[in-house]
Design a protein around this motif. Sequence first.
Motif: not given
Ligand code: DC
Length: 225
Positions: A35, A40, A91, A109, A132, A180
């Motif tokens: 997700s 991204r 990435r 979202r 999730i 982050r």
């Molecule tokens: O898991 P990742 O580092 O690829 O996620 C990228 C960004 O997306 C991270 O800063 C948090 C956000 N994210 C989110 O808010 N909700 C999710 N379900 C997945 C990722």
Amino acid sequence: MKKNVVVAIDGYSSCGKSTLAKALAKKLHFIYVDSGAMYRAVTLYFLRNQTDLHQHDLIIDALDHIDLNFHSRDYQSHILLNGEEVSDEIRQMPVSENVSKIASIKEVRQAMVKQQQKMGRSKNMVMDGRDIGTVVFPDAQVKLFMTADPKIRAERRYKELKANGEEVSLEEIFENIAHRDYQDTTRQESPLTRADDAIILDNTNLTETEQLDFAISKIEPYLNI
Ligand code: DC
């Protein structure tokens, strides 16, 4: 009819969620959905269009022009942004540095969660992310919450990026991870938090095989119901 099994994996950045999720999907023949790749890819879209990421109204209006699709090959998750495969580009550092701004916008979202829920309605799947187990699939049969020492996480990520030929420093990565973590856990919309019924998996000192065995032992009871 047998109900499909959903495995929700949440946790901090760079703590091996996708490595475990992919290994599980491969072993169990489940679909894997990353997700984070969706947030991204949306971020990449706006960076390419040079959108001011503070202008939420522009971002919300543009969501209708963003079409995201996954295609699964070898249990890897490949993401298409308006038909173009962007799995590698999402990435890279420019996206990593900006994605949490985009992921904190409520309307972004809502759009992502809607698509994610649709994907998990009928298929056995492993999905990893931040919300999730709490928001997307609160009824998932198995929820894992992954964590690891931030220094170890930064070292792992550093090795990964170096192997891909990126010019980055360990300090830069460590700061990005810390930033982050802060943004993910303190944002107003669906902050990263452990669901009450999620099992904590701290992998600071665990091998990939140990993590996989642990997760399988939690999922197995649901496989033949
Ligand atoms: O898991 P990742 O580092 O690829 O996620 C990228 C960004 O997306 C991270 O800063 C948090 C956000 N994210 C989110 O808010 N909700 C999710 N379900 C997945 C990722």
